[in-house]
Design a protein around this motif. Structure first.
Motif, short mmCIF file in Angstrom:
data_model
loop_
_atom_site.label_atom_id
_atom_site.label_comp_id
_atom_site.label_asym_id
_atom_site.label_seq_id
_atom_site.Cartn_x
_atom_site.Cartn_y
_atom_site.Cartn_z
N TRP A 1 8.77 -7.27 52.25
CA TRP A 1 7.44 -6.98 52.76
C TRP A 1 7.44 -6.22 54.09
O TRP A 1 6.39 -5.91 54.62
N VAL A 2 8.62 -5.95 54.63
CA VAL A 2 8.72 -5.14 55.84
C VAL A 2 9.06 -3.71 55.45
O VAL A 2 10.05 -3.47 54.77
N HIS A 3 8.22 -2.77 55.89
CA HIS A 3 8.39 -1.37 55.50
C HIS A 3 8.58 -0.50 56.75
O HIS A 3 8.03 -0.77 57.81
N GLY A 4 9.37 0.54 56.60
CA GLY A 4 9.51 1.54 57.66
C GLY A 4 10.59 1.25 58.67
O GLY A 4 10.88 2.10 59.52
N PHE A 5 11.18 0.06 58.62
CA PHE A 5 12.23 -0.28 59.58
C PHE A 5 13.58 0.17 59.04
O PHE A 5 13.93 -0.11 57.90
N THR A 6 14.34 0.84 59.88
CA THR A 6 15.70 1.20 59.52
C THR A 6 16.51 1.42 60.79
O THR A 6 15.95 1.51 61.89
N LEU A 7 17.80 1.48 60.66
CA LEU A 7 18.69 1.80 61.77
C LEU A 7 19.35 3.13 61.49
O LEU A 7 19.70 3.42 60.33
N ASN A 8 19.52 3.94 62.52
CA ASN A 8 20.27 5.17 62.32
C ASN A 8 21.76 4.88 62.47
O ASN A 8 22.17 3.74 62.65
N SER A 9 22.60 5.89 62.41
CA SER A 9 24.04 5.65 62.43
C SER A 9 24.57 5.33 63.82
O SER A 9 25.76 5.11 64.00
N LEU A 10 23.68 5.26 64.81
CA LEU A 10 24.03 4.71 66.12
C LEU A 10 23.61 3.24 66.21
O LEU A 10 23.67 2.64 67.28
N ALA A 11 23.17 2.70 65.06
CA ALA A 11 22.72 1.30 64.98
C ALA A 11 21.48 1.06 65.84
O ALA A 11 21.28 -0.03 66.36
N VAL A 12 20.63 2.08 65.96
CA VAL A 12 19.43 2.00 66.79
C VAL A 12 18.21 2.34 65.94
O VAL A 12 18.25 3.22 65.08
N MET A 13 17.12 1.64 66.20
CA MET A 13 15.80 2.00 65.68
C MET A 13 15.15 2.82 66.77
O MET A 13 14.75 2.29 67.82
N PRO A 14 15.02 4.17 66.61
CA PRO A 14 14.47 4.99 67.68
C PRO A 14 13.05 4.59 68.05
O PRO A 14 12.27 4.12 67.21
N ASP A 15 12.71 4.75 69.32
CA ASP A 15 11.38 4.37 69.78
C ASP A 15 10.28 5.10 69.02
O ASP A 15 9.24 4.54 68.72
N ILE A 16 10.53 6.36 68.66
CA ILE A 16 9.50 7.16 67.99
C ILE A 16 9.29 6.76 66.54
O ILE A 16 8.35 7.25 65.89
N SER A 17 10.13 5.87 66.00
CA SER A 17 10.00 5.45 64.61
C SER A 17 9.17 4.19 64.43
O SER A 17 8.78 3.86 63.30
N TRP A 18 8.89 3.48 65.52
CA TRP A 18 8.18 2.21 65.38
C TRP A 18 6.77 2.33 64.82
O TRP A 18 6.30 1.40 64.13
#
Length: 606
Positions: A579-596
């Motif tokens: 039920w959680v959508h849109g969350f992911t990590l990039n290959s730096l293991a970070v969720m960028p601020d602009i993706s929230w």
């Protein structure tokens, strides 16, 4: 140093720099590495609707093994681990950031001008920027933050690592000057505050990775009034009063056991992007194993996946993974026997059966490698080979070559002898001679069980194949980190197991930053003037194709000296509720601020 382990976005405005091509134009696209297993984010599942409770429970595993706030670093000038970087992306935004494909895009900077020399960057800020308490964010706040990160009296010295090419940064970091900030456009100043909306940064050389390095937290704006109000670093315990510049702000500290975040309306106002989530809760957890157990018990919306659970987790519908720009390696101390001998270092490298120890201990959760620059990074060298006398691309080792090297080295041990009749001249001889050779110790962080297990397995391989007495020693994470704050001569360890996760997507982060004679993370003690000159040249090369070729040659030269024995490239592995959508990590293991802004929760379907 952070890897020592680590829909609704803004439109990317273009950085103007005549003649400056970016890595992404000519090199292997990072997007290929980032083919995440997530389906299209931002689209609700058929029959689902937005949940009334837009709360995301996302646990935090503290690097110090505690479950209190002491395990999380919130001061941008002190952040050195992947987990802390991810937390910082919640509450801080910088001039620039990396998008999900690791391309540099503008963040709180509206536009950037770079002069033809490549040494002067002019940043024009978005209008109406403000901290979470409403105090305006001006160019002075960015200047203060960067100058503070270079101040030797109140930081961990990370600023010189990521901001070191700013004019005067070396003198500031050494305490020779009180500041490198000037008011007005001063050609002799490293940082000039032209006006509230305009910041100028001058470099000592036209380095090709400056914007990538500027995405690191050491350049995030900090609210000076809050820092002054709560001295001694205590201001990070009062971020519920202000100081947040990112998409979220601190709601509460949960008695030191949990951090709760709510949307920062001032970020949304300035960036014109609204958040759907209404709260993020980050309970502190002592280990990944505990986090995983709690997730399976229904406590969290997210969990990292321990390596020993990889096989099972990979078969679950909620499993996600992405190849990380992270290399685990054994570091060798050039100043301590027996690793002060090149042939012994080569023998250890070639004796290691990477494929066996990685597959057995990670269940497919990592990829065996001998590379320093990881696959997926700009500048990754597909032609890199193992050190001489092997020269192949095998990840299974070359045990015959390793044994022949040891035989050659043993032939040199004909000097003075100790009470057991073993030569002590040269100094490495007691470690390789006799029926009971002196112990060789590889130290591993006890809070990372996979790394401990792999180190123990490697020690057994080396002992058997090379006829040595190699053992694993469990130490604390802090002890491992201390290696990188000492000179190699002061380092108590012969060898150690550690991981490095890219700070930013540029091979300089893996090569110059690690192996230049004066590099902050040169724990092995590499000292090669010719190599230093080659790295200095590559760092300022403006043609990306030539620069990539230069770094490829440099990496091969470093591999030949064996300061590291890389053994695996990690994968970020996690499970996420459906039920959680849109969350992911990039290959730096970070969720960028602009993706929230693209993250939301739907009502679970039956």
């Amino acid at each position: 140093m952070r890897g020592m382990v680590v829909g609704g976005t803004k439109q990317a405005t273009h950085v103007s720099h005549k003649g400056m091509a970016r890595w992404a134009r000519v090199l292997l696209p990072l997007a290929g590495m980032l083919a995440l297993l997530l389906s299209a984010c931002g689209q609700a599942a058929p029959g689902a609707s937005l949940a009334k409770d837009q709360r995301f429970v996302w646990p935090f595993v503290s690097s110090d093994g505690t479950n209190t706030i002491t395990g999380e670093v919130l001061d941008p000038s002190l952040i050195s681990s992947a987990t802390d970087f991810t937390s910082a992306s919640l509450i801080y935004s910088g001039l620039v950031t990396l998008n999900s494909s690791l391309h540099v895009v503008n963040d709180l900077a509206r536009s950037i001008d770079v002069d033809p020399t490549g040494k002067k960057y002019t940043f024009h800020l978005l209008p109406n920027l403000a901290f979470s308490d409403g105090k305006p964010i001006h160019a002075q706040d960015f200047a203060y933050a960067m100058d503070r990160s270079l101040d030797p009296s109140n930081t961990a010295g990370l600023g010189i690592t990521y901001l070191g090419h700013i004019l005067g940064a070396g003198d500031r970091s050494a305490g020779k000057v009180p500041t490198i900030i000037a008011q007005g456009d001063n050609p002799n100043a490293g940082i000039s505050v032209v006006d509230d909306q305009t910041l100028v940064i001058r470099l000592d050389a036209p380095i090709g990775f400056f914007l990538e390095a500027l995405t690191y937290p050491t350049s995030y704006p900090v609210e000076k009034s809050l820092v002054d109000k709560y001295p001694g670093g205590a201001w990070v315990n009062h971020l519920d009063q202000g100081g947040c510049s990112g998409p979220f702000m601190v709601k509460s500290y949960g008695g030191g056991k949990e951090l709760s975040y709510i949307p920062n309306p001032n970020w949304s106002k300035a960036t014109h992007h609204n958040l759907i989530l209404t709260e993020i809760d980050r309970p502190f957890v002592t280990s990944v194993d505990a986090e995983y157990t709690n997730y399976r018990a229904g406590q969290y919306d997210y969990t990292d996946v321990p390596d020993n659970q990889s096989s099972y987790a990979r078969g679950q519908d909620d499993y996600r993974e992405v190849g990380e720009l992270a290399i685990d390696y054994f570091g060798l101390n050039f100043t301590k026997p027996p690793f002060d001998n090149l042939q012994i270092r080569q023998a250890f490298d070639l004796a290691l059966q990477r494929q066996v120890i990685v597959d057995r201990n990670t269940q497919g959760g990592a990829t065996p490698t001998y590379h320093i620059v990881p696959q997926g990074m700009p500048g990754y060298d597909v032609n890199l080979t193992n050190p001489a006398p092997d020269g192949t691309q095998a990840v299974t080792g070359n045990q015959d070559a390793a044994q022949k090297l040891m035989k050659q080295v043993r032939a040199n041990c004909q000097g003075l002898t100790n009470s057991q009749g073993v030569s002590t001249d040269p100094d490495y001889c007691p470690y390789i001679m006799g029926n009971n050779p002196q112990q060789i110790t590889f130290s591993a962080n006890g809070s990372n069980q996979t790394r401990v297990d792999i180190t123990r397995a490697a020690a057994a391989q080396w002992s058997f194949i090379l006829g040595l007495n190699v053992v694993e020693q469990t130490v604390t994470f802090k002890q491992i980190l201390n290696i990188y704050t000492m000179t190699p001569q002061a380092d108590p360890f012969q060898a150690w197991a550690v991981g490095w996760l890219a700070d930013y997507p540029d091979p300089q982060d893996w090569l110059t930053l690690q192996f230049a004679s004066t590099a902050p993370y040169n724990a092995s003690g590499v000292s090669d003037p010719a190599l230093d000159a080659a790295m200095a040249k590559a760092d300022v090369e403006q043609d990306p194709v030539t620069r990539a070729q230069d770094y490829n040659q440099i990496e091969q030269q470093i591999v030949a000296q064996v300061p590291w024995i890389p053994f695996m490239q990690e994968k970020a592995k996690w499970r996420l509720r459906s039920w959680v959508h849109g969350f992911t990590l990039n290959s730096l293991a970070v969720m960028p601020d602009i993706s929230w802004p693209s993250v939301y929760v739907t009502t679970p379907t039956q």
